[in-house]
Design an enzyme around this catalytic site. Structure first.
Site, PDB file in Angstrom:
ATOM      1  N   ASP A 105       0.798  -1.229   0.000  1.00  0.00           N
ATOM      2  CA  ASP A 105       0.000   0.000   0.000  1.00  0.00           C
ATOM      3  C   ASP A 105       0.835   1.287   0.000  1.00  0.00           C
ATOM      4  O   ASP A 105       0.307   2.375  -0.206  1.00  0.00           O
ATOM      5  CB  ASP A 105      -0.984   0.003   1.186  1.00  0.00           C
ATOM      6  CG  ASP A 105      -0.287  -0.144   2.551  1.00  0.00           C
ATOM      7  OD1 ASP A 105      -0.893  -0.737   3.469  1.00  0.00           O
ATOM      8  OD2 ASP A 105       0.866   0.332   2.714  1.00  0.00           O
ATOM      9  N   HIS A 120       6.953  -7.663  -1.314  1.00  0.00           N
ATOM     10  CA  HIS A 120       5.860  -8.218  -2.120  1.00  0.00           C
ATOM     11  C   HIS A 120       5.393  -7.264  -3.207  1.00  0.00           C
ATOM     12  O   HIS A 120       4.316  -7.458  -3.774  1.00  0.00           O
ATOM     13  CB  HIS A 120       4.676  -8.601  -1.219  1.00  0.00           C
ATOM     14  CG  HIS A 120       4.953  -9.793  -0.359  1.00  0.00           C
ATOM     15  ND1 HIS A 120       4.193 -10.114   0.743  1.00  0.00           N
ATOM     16  CD2 HIS A 120       5.925 -10.734  -0.430  1.00  0.00           C
ATOM     17  CE1 HIS A 120       4.670 -11.225   1.295  1.00  0.00           C
ATOM     18  NE2 HIS A 120       5.729 -11.612   0.618  1.00  0.00           N
ATOM     19  N   CYS A 128       5.215  -4.788 -17.449  1.00  0.00           N
ATOM     20  CA  CYS A 128       4.750  -5.227 -18.768  1.00  0.00           C
ATOM     21  C   CYS A 128       5.177  -6.669 -19.043  1.00  0.00           C
ATOM     22  O   CYS A 128       6.350  -7.038 -18.842  1.00  0.00           O
ATOM     23  CB  CYS A 128       5.346  -4.316 -19.856  1.00  0.00           C
ATOM     24  SG  CYS A 128       4.874  -4.843 -21.511  1.00  0.00           S
ATOM     25  N   CYS A 131       7.686  -6.164 -22.511  1.00  0.00           N
ATOM     26  CA  CYS A 131       9.052  -5.603 -22.405  1.00  0.00           C
ATOM     27  C   CYS A 131       9.567  -5.579 -20.970  1.00  0.00           C
ATOM     28  O   CYS A 131      10.687  -5.119 -20.725  1.00  0.00           O
ATOM     29  CB  CYS A 131       9.065  -4.183 -22.992  1.00  0.00           C
ATOM     30  SG  CYS A 131       8.054  -2.988 -22.077  1.00  0.00           S
ATOM     31  N   GLY A 188       1.969  -6.448  13.064  1.00  0.00           N
ATOM     32  CA  GLY A 188       0.757  -6.586  12.265  1.00  0.00           C
ATOM     33  C   GLY A 188       0.831  -7.640  11.184  1.00  0.00           C
ATOM     34  O   GLY A 188       0.348  -7.436  10.071  1.00  0.00           O
ATOM     35  N   SER A 190       0.332 -12.005  10.458  1.00  0.00           N
ATOM     36  CA  SER A 190      -0.032 -13.330  10.975  1.00  0.00           C
ATOM     37  C   SER A 190       1.159 -14.274  10.879  1.00  0.00           C
ATOM     38  O   SER A 190       1.106 -15.392  11.391  1.00  0.00           O
ATOM     39  CB  SER A 190      -1.210 -13.893  10.166  1.00  0.00           C
ATOM     40  OG  SER A 190      -0.854 -13.945   8.773  1.00  0.00           O
TER      41      SER A 190
HETATM   42  C1  BV8 Z   1       7.613 -18.215  -2.983  1.00  0.00           C
HETATM   43  C2  BV8 Z   1       0.906 -10.013  -2.627  1.00  0.00           C
HETATM   44  C3  BV8 Z   1       9.316 -19.427  -4.075  1.00  0.00           C
HETATM   45  C4  BV8 Z   1      -0.509 -10.084  -2.975  1.00  0.00           C
HETATM   46  C5  BV8 Z   1       1.362 -11.715  -1.035  1.00  0.00           C
HETATM   47  C6  BV8 Z   1       7.810 -22.030   2.511  1.00  0.00           C
HETATM   48  C7  BV8 Z   1       8.849 -21.386   1.819  1.00  0.00           C
HETATM   49  C8  BV8 Z   1       8.584 -20.707   0.636  1.00  0.00           C
HETATM   50  C9  BV8 Z   1       7.267 -20.637   0.141  1.00  0.00           C
HETATM   51  C10 BV8 Z   1       6.255 -21.262   0.824  1.00  0.00           C
HETATM   52  C11 BV8 Z   1       6.514 -21.954   2.001  1.00  0.00           C
HETATM   53  N1  BV8 Z   1       5.331 -22.448   2.445  1.00  0.00           N
HETATM   54  C12 BV8 Z   1       4.339 -22.102   1.598  1.00  0.00           C
HETATM   55  C13 BV8 Z   1       4.866 -21.386   0.598  1.00  0.00           C
HETATM   56  C14 BV8 Z   1       4.120 -20.839  -0.523  1.00  0.00           C
HETATM   57  C15 BV8 Z   1       3.580 -19.450  -0.268  1.00  0.00           C
HETATM   58  C16 BV8 Z   1       3.029 -19.258   1.114  1.00  0.00           C
HETATM   59  O1  BV8 Z   1       3.694 -18.706   1.982  1.00  0.00           O
HETATM   60  N2  BV8 Z   1       1.800 -19.683   1.352  1.00  0.00           N
HETATM   61  C17 BV8 Z   1       1.173 -19.461   2.647  1.00  0.00           C
HETATM   62  C18 BV8 Z   1      -0.277 -19.075   2.446  1.00  0.00           C
HETATM   63  C19 BV8 Z   1       1.351 -20.721   3.467  1.00  0.00           C
HETATM   64  N3  BV8 Z   1       4.607 -18.471  -0.512  1.00  0.00           N
HETATM   65  C20 BV8 Z   1       4.808 -18.040  -1.784  1.00  0.00           C
HETATM   66  O2  BV8 Z   1       4.219 -18.481  -2.741  1.00  0.00           O
HETATM   67  C21 BV8 Z   1       5.855 -16.947  -1.960  1.00  0.00           C
HETATM   68  N4  BV8 Z   1       6.721 -17.246  -3.062  1.00  0.00           N
HETATM   69  O3  BV8 Z   1       7.684 -18.935  -2.040  1.00  0.00           O
HETATM   70  O4  BV8 Z   1       8.435 -18.327  -4.084  1.00  0.00           O
HETATM   71  C22 BV8 Z   1       8.628 -20.433  -4.917  1.00  0.00           C
HETATM   72  C23 BV8 Z   1       8.492 -20.154  -6.258  1.00  0.00           C
HETATM   73  C24 BV8 Z   1       7.892 -21.121  -7.045  1.00  0.00           C
HETATM   74  C25 BV8 Z   1       7.390 -22.298  -6.496  1.00  0.00           C
HETATM   75  C26 BV8 Z   1       7.507 -22.532  -5.112  1.00  0.00           C
HETATM   76  C27 BV8 Z   1       8.116 -21.590  -4.304  1.00  0.00           C
HETATM   77  C28 BV8 Z   1       5.211 -15.617  -2.322  1.00  0.00           C
HETATM   78  C29 BV8 Z   1       4.441 -15.080  -1.154  1.00  0.00           C
HETATM   79  C30 BV8 Z   1       3.930 -13.670  -1.496  1.00  0.00           C
HETATM   80  C31 BV8 Z   1       2.462 -13.733  -1.792  1.00  0.00           C
HETATM   81  N5  BV8 Z   1       1.949 -12.406  -1.975  1.00  0.00           N
HETATM   82  N6  BV8 Z   1       0.990 -10.467  -1.276  1.00  0.00           N
HETATM   83  C32 BV8 Z   1      -1.157  -8.807  -2.540  1.00  0.00           C
HETATM   84  O5  BV8 Z   1      -0.787  -8.225  -1.501  1.00  0.00           O
HETATM   85  O6  BV8 Z   1      -2.063  -8.412  -3.281  1.00  0.00           O
HETATM   86  S1  BV8 Z   1       1.140 -12.336   0.495  1.00  0.00           S
HETATM   87  C33 BV8 Z   1      -0.051 -11.480   1.384  1.00  0.00           C
HETATM   88  O7  BV8 Z   1      -0.011 -12.041   2.686  1.00  0.00           O
HETATM   89  C34 BV8 Z   1       0.224  -9.999   1.614  1.00  0.00           C
HETATM   90  O8  BV8 Z   1       1.461  -9.541   1.123  1.00  0.00           O
HETATM   91  C35 BV8 Z   1       0.253  -9.895   3.120  1.00  0.00           C
HETATM   92  O9  BV8 Z   1       0.985  -8.860   3.584  1.00  0.00           O
HETATM   93  C36 BV8 Z   1       0.852 -11.208   3.406  1.00  0.00           C
HETATM   94  C37 BV8 Z   1       0.910 -11.683   4.783  1.00  0.00           C
HETATM   95  O10 BV8 Z   1      -0.315 -11.463   5.386  1.00  0.00           O
HETATM   96  P1  BV8 Z   1      -0.322 -10.427   6.615  1.00  0.00           P
HETATM   97  O11 BV8 Z   1       0.286  -9.159   6.172  1.00  0.00           O
HETATM   98  O12 BV8 Z   1       0.278 -11.087   7.783  1.00  0.00           O
HETATM   99  O13 BV8 Z   1      -1.864 -10.173   6.770  1.00  0.00           O
HETATM  100  P2  BV8 Z   1      -2.910 -11.082   7.585  1.00  0.00           P
HETATM  101  O14 BV8 Z   1      -4.281 -10.573   7.281  1.00  0.00           O
HETATM  102  O15 BV8 Z   1      -2.578 -12.519   7.383  1.00  0.00           O
HETATM  103  O16 BV8 Z   1      -2.578 -10.765   9.122  1.00  0.00           O
HETATM  104  C38 BV8 Z   1      -2.807  -9.470   9.631  1.00  0.00           C
HETATM  105  C39 BV8 Z   1      -2.289  -9.465  11.050  1.00  0.00           C
HETATM  106  O17 BV8 Z   1      -2.430  -8.142  11.573  1.00  0.00           O
HETATM  107  C40 BV8 Z   1      -3.053 -10.388  11.969  1.00  0.00           C
HETATM  108  O18 BV8 Z   1      -2.136 -11.105  12.787  1.00  0.00           O
HETATM  109  C41 BV8 Z   1      -3.882  -9.428  12.831  1.00  0.00           C
HETATM  110  O19 BV8 Z   1      -4.061  -9.926  14.168  1.00  0.00           O
HETATM  111  C42 BV8 Z   1      -3.005  -8.219  12.851  1.00  0.00           C
HETATM  112  N7  BV8 Z   1      -3.703  -6.936  13.053  1.00  0.00           N
HETATM  113  C43 BV8 Z   1      -4.899  -6.554  12.548  1.00  0.00           C
HETATM  114  N8  BV8 Z   1      -5.171  -5.290  12.949  1.00  0.00           N
HETATM  115  C44 BV8 Z   1      -4.108  -4.883  13.692  1.00  0.00           C
HETATM  116  C45 BV8 Z   1      -3.175  -5.931  13.761  1.00  0.00           C
HETATM  117  N9  BV8 Z   1      -2.012  -5.834  14.436  1.00  0.00           N
HETATM  118  C46 BV8 Z   1      -1.761  -4.677  15.070  1.00  0.00           C
HETATM  119  N10 BV8 Z   1      -2.614  -3.627  15.054  1.00  0.00           N
HETATM  120  C47 BV8 Z   1      -3.786  -3.696  14.388  1.00  0.00           C
HETATM  121  N11 BV8 Z   1      -4.628  -2.646  14.394  1.00  0.00           N
END
Ligand code: BV8
Length: 255
Positions: A105, A120, A128, A131, A188, A190
């Protein structure tokens, strides 16, 4: 909480280098939906459909509608006191401070943070498919199938989707910062998405005694077992409180 804040402030006073890992929660109080809350972004959208390369190949217009809606939302919000507290923390540590964010953001930069690693990608950028040119497009709402002004190729959001590699240099710099820091603030997130969440064990396991991990969240998370100190509450309150404790003489006024 006050005892935890004082312990966290003491850890910061003794730190030479500080790193921060933020997730969607740091922007929640600005009005940006998180991903996994009940009203999270993934509601109504399966990850596979809107945040993977296969989802984009299957229905690029759906993906652009999803990202245009997020661009329109972010265009209406402003940084909150949690973002501003992290700016103050960077001013305190100067070039010994690194902010790694999973957020796309841009609110950290908008608040004034300077050394920000967007592992991220960014809502404000397109890339693109023809290119490979990356362009900063601000938050203007784009067409449902935008094309490259240079080569006419299809554009995609310059965002790291699931199953995609993180940008190499940025990710290397993030791991380096986590490996060198004396304190890692985890704010902030998970801590469910990898490899971003691996910065926590990286910080914990390097050098002799590892970094002090301070978790700032509403509730305990997957990171909590690695955390030495937990500051549980809205980061828009806990982070300014931490900075007030670190710098009593310059308490943050914009609560
Ligand atoms: C990859 C872009 C290599 C989209 C995002 C182990 C190693 C490597 C990879 C993996 C692995 N295990 C699994 C994987 C695969 C996967 C993955 O992690 N899956 C998860 C679901 C298990 N990872 C990938 O695919 C990554 N790439 O590994 O490449 C590769 C290549 C080819 C083949 C295999 C491997 C890429 C990951 C990136 C994905 N893109 N974002 C977009 O944003 O539009 S991830 C997405 O989740 C966002 O970026 C976000 O930021 C991120 C994490 O979520 P959080 O930010 O933590 O948000 P969430 O809602 O979950 O939590 C919010 C927290 O805030 C909560 O705890 C809440 O309590 C708290 N909160 C709320 N309000 C407040 C607060 N805290 C304080 N104050 C408040 N007021």
């Amino acid at each position: 909480m006050n005892e935890s804040i004082e312990r966290a402030a003491e850890a910061l006073r003794n730190a030479k280098r500080v790193a921060v890992l933020t997730g969607a929660g740091v922007s929640a109080e600005s009005g940006v939906p998180t991903f996994r809350a009940s009203d999270g972004l993934w509601e109504g959208h399966r990850i596979e459909d809107v945040a993977t390369p296969t989802g984009f190949a299957r229905d690029p217009e759906l993906v652009w509608k999803f990202y245009n809606a997020r661009r329109a939302n972010v265009a209406t919000v402003t940084p909150n006191p949690g973002h501003l507290a992290l700016v103050k923390l960077e001013e305190h540590f100067g070039d010994r401070f690194t902010l790694v964010t999973q957020n796309v953001d841009g609110l950290h930069q908008q608040a004034g943070s300077r050394n920000v690693l967007e592992i991220h990608g960014s809502l404000r950028e397109t890339r693109c498919l023809g290119c490979a040119k990356v362009e900063h497009r601000g938050l203007e709402v784009l067409e449902d199938r935008p094309v490259c002004p240079h080569c006419g190729g299809w554009l995609r959001p310059n965002i790291v989707w699931f199953h995609e590699m993180l940008p190499e240099k940025i990710w290397t710099d993030a791991q380096y910062a986590a490996g060198l820091c004396d304190v890692l603030l985890v704010v902030g997130t998970s801590a469910m998405v990898y490899p971003a969440a691996s910065l926590i064990p990286i910080a914990k396991s390097t050098r002799d005694r590892g970094a002090t991990i301070i978790e700032c969240n509403l509730t305990p998370t997957a990171a909590s077992r690695e955390a030495d100190i937990g500051l549980y509450g809205p980061s828009g309150e806990t982070l300014p409180g931490l900075l007030d404790s670190l710098n009593p003489q310059s308490a943050i006024r914009n609560r």
